[in-house]
Design a protein around this motif. Structure first.
Motif, short mmCIF file in Angstrom:
data_model
loop_
_atom_site.label_atom_id
_atom_site.label_comp_id
_atom_site.label_asym_id
_atom_site.label_seq_id
_atom_site.Cartn_x
_atom_site.Cartn_y
_atom_site.Cartn_z
N ARG A 103 0.77 -1.22 -0.08
CA ARG A 103 0.21 0.16 0.04
C ARG A 103 0.87 1.28 -0.24
NH1 ARG A 103 -5.19 -1.08 4.11
NH2 ARG A 103 -5.55 -2.96 3.52
N LEU A 104 1.94 1.20 1.04
CA LEU A 104 2.76 2.29 0.74
C LEU A 104 3.58 2.69 -0.58
CD1 LEU A 104 4.43 4.45 2.40
CD2 LEU A 104 5.93 2.83 3.00
N ALA A 105 4.07 1.66 -1.19
CA ALA A 105 4.45 1.71 -2.67
C ALA A 105 3.47 2.25 -3.64
CB ALA A 105 4.94 0.42 -3.06
N ALA A 106 2.37 1.61 -3.46
CA ALA A 106 1.32 2.39 -4.50
C ALA A 106 1.03 3.71 -4.28
CB ALA A 106 -0.04 1.51 -4.38
N VAL A 107 0.72 4.19 -2.94
CA VAL A 107 0.46 5.62 -2.59
C VAL A 107 1.65 6.17 -2.94
CG1 VAL A 107 -0.14 6.97 -0.90
CG2 VAL A 107 -1.45 4.83 -1.15
N ALA A 108 2.84 5.86 -2.83
CA ALA A 108 3.77 6.77 -3.07
C ALA A 108 4.00 7.14 -4.70
CB ALA A 108 5.26 6.17 -2.58
N MET A 109 3.56 6.12 -5.47
CA MET A 109 3.70 6.27 -6.98
C MET A 109 2.52 7.03 -7.37
SD MET A 109 6.38 4.90 -8.21
CE MET A 109 5.98 4.61 -10.10
N LEU A 110 1.32 7.06 -6.84
CA LEU A 110 -0.04 7.74 -7.19
C LEU A 110 0.41 9.07 -6.83
CD1 LEU A 110 -2.56 5.07 -6.26
CD2 LEU A 110 -1.76 5.82 -8.78
N ALA A 111 1.04 9.53 -5.53
CA ALA A 111 1.11 10.81 -5.25
C ALA A 111 1.80 11.42 -6.00
CB ALA A 111 1.86 10.75 -3.73
N LEU A 112 2.64 11.07 -7.22
CA LEU A 112 3.31 11.75 -8.04
C LEU A 112 2.42 12.57 -9.03
CD1 LEU A 112 5.87 9.23 -9.26
CD2 LEU A 112 6.44 11.11 -8.11
N ASP A 113 1.18 12.13 -8.93
CA ASP A 113 0.00 12.70 -9.86
C ASP A 113 -0.17 13.95 -9.23
OD1 ASP A 113 -1.89 13.52 -11.70
OD2 ASP A 113 -2.96 11.82 -11.41
N SER A 114 -0.22 15.32 -9.63
CA SER A 114 -0.41 16.51 -9.20
C SER A 114 -2.01 16.65 -8.92
CB SER A 114 -0.12 17.65 -9.92
OG SER A 114 -0.51 17.49 -11.24
N ASP A 115 -2.85 15.84 -9.77
CA ASP A 115 -4.28 15.64 -9.49
C ASP A 115 -4.66 14.90 -8.38
OD1 ASP A 115 -4.38 17.61 -11.70
OD2 ASP A 115 -4.44 15.85 -13.24
N ALA A 116 -3.93 14.44 -7.48
CA ALA A 116 -4.20 13.49 -6.57
C ALA A 116 -3.54 14.06 -5.15
CB ALA A 116 -3.88 12.25 -6.96
N PRO A 117 -3.80 15.27 -4.85
CA PRO A 117 -3.44 15.69 -3.70
C PRO A 117 -3.69 14.96 -2.39
CG PRO A 117 -4.94 17.31 -4.31
CD PRO A 117 -4.84 16.18 -5.35
N HIS A 118 -4.77 14.24 -2.31
CA HIS A 118 -5.31 13.64 -1.18
C HIS A 118 -4.24 12.33 -0.89
CE1 HIS A 118 -6.89 11.82 -4.92
NE2 HIS A 118 -7.05 10.83 -4.34
N MET A 119 -3.41 11.80 -1.90
CA MET A 119 -2.67 10.73 -1.68
C MET A 119 -1.52 11.33 -0.95
SD MET A 119 -3.51 7.85 -3.13
CE MET A 119 -4.76 7.40 -4.32
N VAL A 120 -1.03 12.30 -0.96
CA VAL A 120 -0.07 12.94 -0.19
C VAL A 120 -0.23 12.53 1.37
CG1 VAL A 120 1.73 14.71 0.74
CG2 VAL A 120 0.84 14.45 -1.78
N HIS A 121 -1.51 13.22 1.75
CA HIS A 121 -1.90 12.91 3.36
C HIS A 121 -2.12 11.46 3.68
CE1 HIS A 121 -4.16 13.32 7.06
NE2 HIS A 121 -4.94 12.43 6.75
N ALA A 122 -2.50 10.66 2.65
CA ALA A 122 -2.48 9.19 3.01
C ALA A 122 -1.01 8.50 2.87
CB ALA A 122 -3.17 8.17 1.86
N LEU A 123 -0.11 9.28 2.21
CA LEU A 123 1.25 8.75 2.24
C LEU A 123 2.00 9.10 3.55
CD1 LEU A 123 3.89 7.72 0.70
CD2 LEU A 123 4.23 9.94 -0.23
N GLU A 124 1.71 10.14 3.88
CA GLU A 124 2.36 10.74 5.37
C GLU A 124 1.82 9.91 6.35
OE1 GLU A 124 2.82 15.52 4.71
OE2 GLU A 124 0.92 14.75 5.40
#
Length: 773
Positions: A103-124
């Motif tokens: 899950r960490l790996a997937a979210v870290a990759m998806l957080a590269l998308d500037s259109d998915a800022p909610h992923m950064v919070h999940a990543l943290e």
């Protein structure tokens, strides 16, 4: 990928001593290379991730990411942690552990998308949770799991974790809360850098000649390049890591073969390459670990043992259908000019049970569709060939069977538009003390059309018992799970003393013929009566148009004609040949590959492949009375030899002396002497490495005895004589006199011979489905 300097063909890494490393670091620009990412750039990664070839991977990541947003991370509880120490179960803890990493790996990759800022919070949140873990190691690598075994311990997965966190920090530093970044730096220092580089603790993996040295050393070394700013510690890290890489390479011979198998090649050499590439970028091309003929040979290993259709030779703890990271193979193909005979498939994160970040990231960074090509006729010809790994004593021959369209088939249909099909065979020698060893000296694999028909079971599920004393009793590890005999009621033994001696070997460059003779006596030291055991193997593929008339002549002599309306059965022909002149005509028929399913008068025929195995068992007898006793005691003789053949396909007994395995694109026939051997097949229900249920079929040929004993005549030929003949010969002192008798004058071997002929015949119609259960 950075362009490299001229390749140094001298001993690899010999020139990378501490003085050279200090010189390079002294001349480097003092800028913070870690902040620069040492080759990892978020904008380039983002652009590649959304290319069409990554569509399936991206869909897989998004499913994982959605789950991560809906559900909290599963907990690594105390109960799960204690499962291994109390019950030997490592799977329960590891499933949760790897799910968290996935899950960490997937979210870290998806957080590269500037259109998915909610992923950064999940990543943290996930990064914080990983920093909270009691240990980054697996319980199976921590002894009893007590506190003194945890502090400062670094195993494969602690090393992978610090590397993963370091690269995520580099990719997302400007988006993560500064407290998250500070926490990761503190945990990396406490768990990894202080014990390893500052305190310089000694770890067993630092000198290991297998994957641990490359993975542990390489991951910690990459994390150091990305996170450490202290130049002295960076120098210490580089020195230590290069020493680890030297130890890792010492486990390979000049042939480049990986004794642990293809899966561990991906793991160990993969992380060697990942570290080498980062070091090359970090030192601006000054330190290059991908140099020399030995490295080139190691890089070629997966392509040399790839049989066809993504199926590999899978000795040791490996799978037949191993997923080679497309990024890793792309980089090596470019660097070493290798031709890739695999179709491009970019693995998904969920294809890897361990959810490894390093493979995921580099599959996106390095995968190059240009180095892959679809398999076609020209590629097939280039794929032909064979190779012997001199140090490992692995042998492989690959060849293409041509499939003409105007052949007769059982249903009178024309064959499909397939022009060729890949066939291959492999033999194994070596010894029984290799990394991830299986007791499998003399093992054989027969492959056709992307499928290992006579197969190796590969890795079993990893439990405490799998690596404990007595492990050789487990099906996947025991010789009982391989295509080797049971002798005198004894299986092969473990240990360095149990080794094969390669007496002879011959291989045609195009892979059409391969022969070997192995002395396997030392694999069975507990068989006290065994004097010598040798296995002769002869593999041949091809066609002999000039020999067709002579085969027809043999067939006619057998009393049965041939016409285009009634094409002959190739295996019936073998039986008829055997009934007429076993010593001469079968040998000849096998030499011309039995291309007899064809319309003889048209001159069109289908290629076939044959493997002849001749096992010779010589027994020690102290006195003439012992000879008579063993000959008369049927139960004793019957227990002497049991030959075994393993497949995932249940064979069919077509008649006495002939079995058939129906694979997806070929039939495999086995022809044996039903007078001397009785056959039985049993289903072995087990689980594979991923705990998925699987059934193997073990077909045994059991020496009948029946008052028959094998002796050697005066001319050296093996003959079958009844007991009374053997006794008479004993009285005349003619039994067992040969040049191979043992040194003690009152000990001579009694010989039993098992000859088995395997014939691979491609389906001459549409591909079929293997009848597996």
């Amino acid at each position: 990928m950075r362009l490299r300097h001229a390749v140094d063909e001298s001993g690899v890494l010999d020139w990378l001593d501490e003085q050279r490393i200090r010189q390079v670091f002294g001349n480097m620009n003092k800028q913070n290379h870690g902040q620069d990412g040492a080759g990892i750039k978020a904008d380039e990664l983002r652009e590649k991730l959304f290319r069409p070839e990554f569509a399936e991977m991206l869909t897989d990541l998004r499913r994982y990411g959605e789950q991560a947003l809906r559900e909290p991370l599963p907990l690594l509880t105390f109960h799960l942690f204690r499962q291994f120490g109390r019950a030997g179960d490592r799977k329960a803890y590891e499933q949760v552990y790897f799910e968290r990493r996935g899950r960490l790996a997937a979210v870290a990759m998806l957080a590269l998308d500037s259109d998915a800022p909610h992923m950064v919070h999940a990543l943290e949140e996930m990064l914080w949770a990983v920093c909270d873990e009691y240990t980054w190691c697996l319980p199976a690598h921590l002894g009893t799991g007590e506190a003194e075994h945890v502090g400062g311990n670094i195993d494969l997965f602690a090393a992978e974790t610090v590397h993963m966190l370091a690269e995520i920090v580099v990719l997302h530093r400007h988006h993560l809360d500064s407290l998250i970044v500070e926490r990761i730096l503190l945990e990396a220092e406490r768990r990894i850098f202080t014990p390893l580089y500052r305190e310089k603790r000694a770890y067993h993996w630092q000198t290991a000649e297998h994957n641990w040295s490359a993975v542990c050393g390489g991951c910690c070394g990459m994390a150091a390049m990305l996170l450490l700013e202290d130049q002295a510690m960076l120098l210490e890290s580089t020195r230590q890591t290069i020493d680890c890489m030297k130890a890792f390479l010492s486990g390979y011979g000049e042939d480049g073969g990986c004794a642990e198998g293809i899966g561990y090649w991906v793991y160990g050499f993969g992380y060697y390459v990942y570290y080498a590439e980062m070091l090359l970028d970090y030192t601006e091309g000054a330190l290059d670990l991908l140099q020399g003929s030995k490295i080139a040979a190691i890089a070629a290993f997966p392509l040399r043992i790839h049989l066809s259709g993504g199926t590999f030779i899978n000795y040791s703890d490996s799978s037949e259908y191993e997923e080679i990271p497309s990024g890793l193979l792309s980089l090596l193909a470019v660097r070493f000019g290798m031709e890739v005979d695999l179709p491009l498939r970019i693995p998904q994160l969920t294809d890897d049970p361990c959810r490894r970040w390093a493979h995921l990231l580099r599959n996106v960074m390095w995968s190059d569709p240009a180095v892959y090509e679809r398999i076609h006729g020209e590629t097939a010809r280039r794929a032909n060939g064979g190779f012997i790994f001199q140090q490992l004593e692995w042998m492989v021959a690959k060849h293409a069977l041509h499939m003409p369209t105007n052949v007769w088939v059982e249903t009178s249909r024309r064959c499909s538009d397939r022009e060729w099909i890949q066939v291959a065979c492999s033999f194994k020698g070596g010894h029984n003390d290799e990394p991830h060893n299986h007791n499998d000296l003399g093992q054989v694999i027969i492959h056709c059309g992307g499928e290992n028909i006579l197969c190796d079971p590969g890795a079993g599920v990893y439990t405490q018992a799998y690596f404990a004393p007595g492990r050789e009793q487990l099906f996947h590890i025991s010789s009982a799970g391989h295509n080797v005999p049971l002798i005198g009621g004894c299986e092969q033994r473990s240990g360095r003393e149990a080794e094969a001696k390669l007496l002879e070997f011959r291989l045609e460059p195009d892979g059409s013929e391969m022969q070997a003779c192995l002395d396997l006596t030392h694999a069975y030291p507990e068989t006290a009566a065994l004097h010598r055991y040798t296995r002769h193997l002869s593999w041949k593929v091809g066609q002999d148009r000039d020999g067709m008339n002579r085969i027809t002549g043999i067939k006619e002599r057998g009393g049965r004609g041939c016409s285009t309306e009634n094409p002959p059965d190739p295996v019936d022909l073998v039986e008829r040949i055997r009934s007429t002149d076993r010593q001469v005509d079968v040998d000849y028929a096998m030499d011309v590959n039995l291309d007899v399913t064809v319309a003889m008068d048209t001159g069109v025929h289908v290629d076939m492949a044959t493997l002849r195995i001749i096992d010779k068992f010589q027994w020690k007898m102290d006195t003439e009375a012992d000879v008579a006793k063993s000959s008369l005691n049927e139960s004793y003789v019957e227990s002497q030899v049991v030959e075994r053949w393993i497949s995932r396909i249940r064979p069919v007994i077509e008649k006495e002396g002939r079995l058939r395995w129906q694979a997806s694109q070929a039939h495999l026939y086995m022809i044996y002497d039903a007078v001397q051997w009785r056959v039985q097949t049993e289903a072995v229900h087990t689980v594979d490495h991923d705990q998925v249920p699987v059934t193997f079929y073990r077909t045994s040929l059991i020496w009948k005895g029946n008052g028959v004993t094998a002796t050697k005549g005066e001319d050296g030929r093996v003959e079958n004589e009844r007991v009374e003949d053997a006794l008479e010969a004993s009285e005349n002192s003619k039994i067992l006199e040969s040049a191979e008798t043992v040194e003690t004058s009152n000990v001579a071997p009694l010989e039993i011979v098992c000859q088995v002929d395997f014939i691979v015949e491609p389906h001459q119609g549409e591909a079929e489905v293997s009848p597996r259960e």
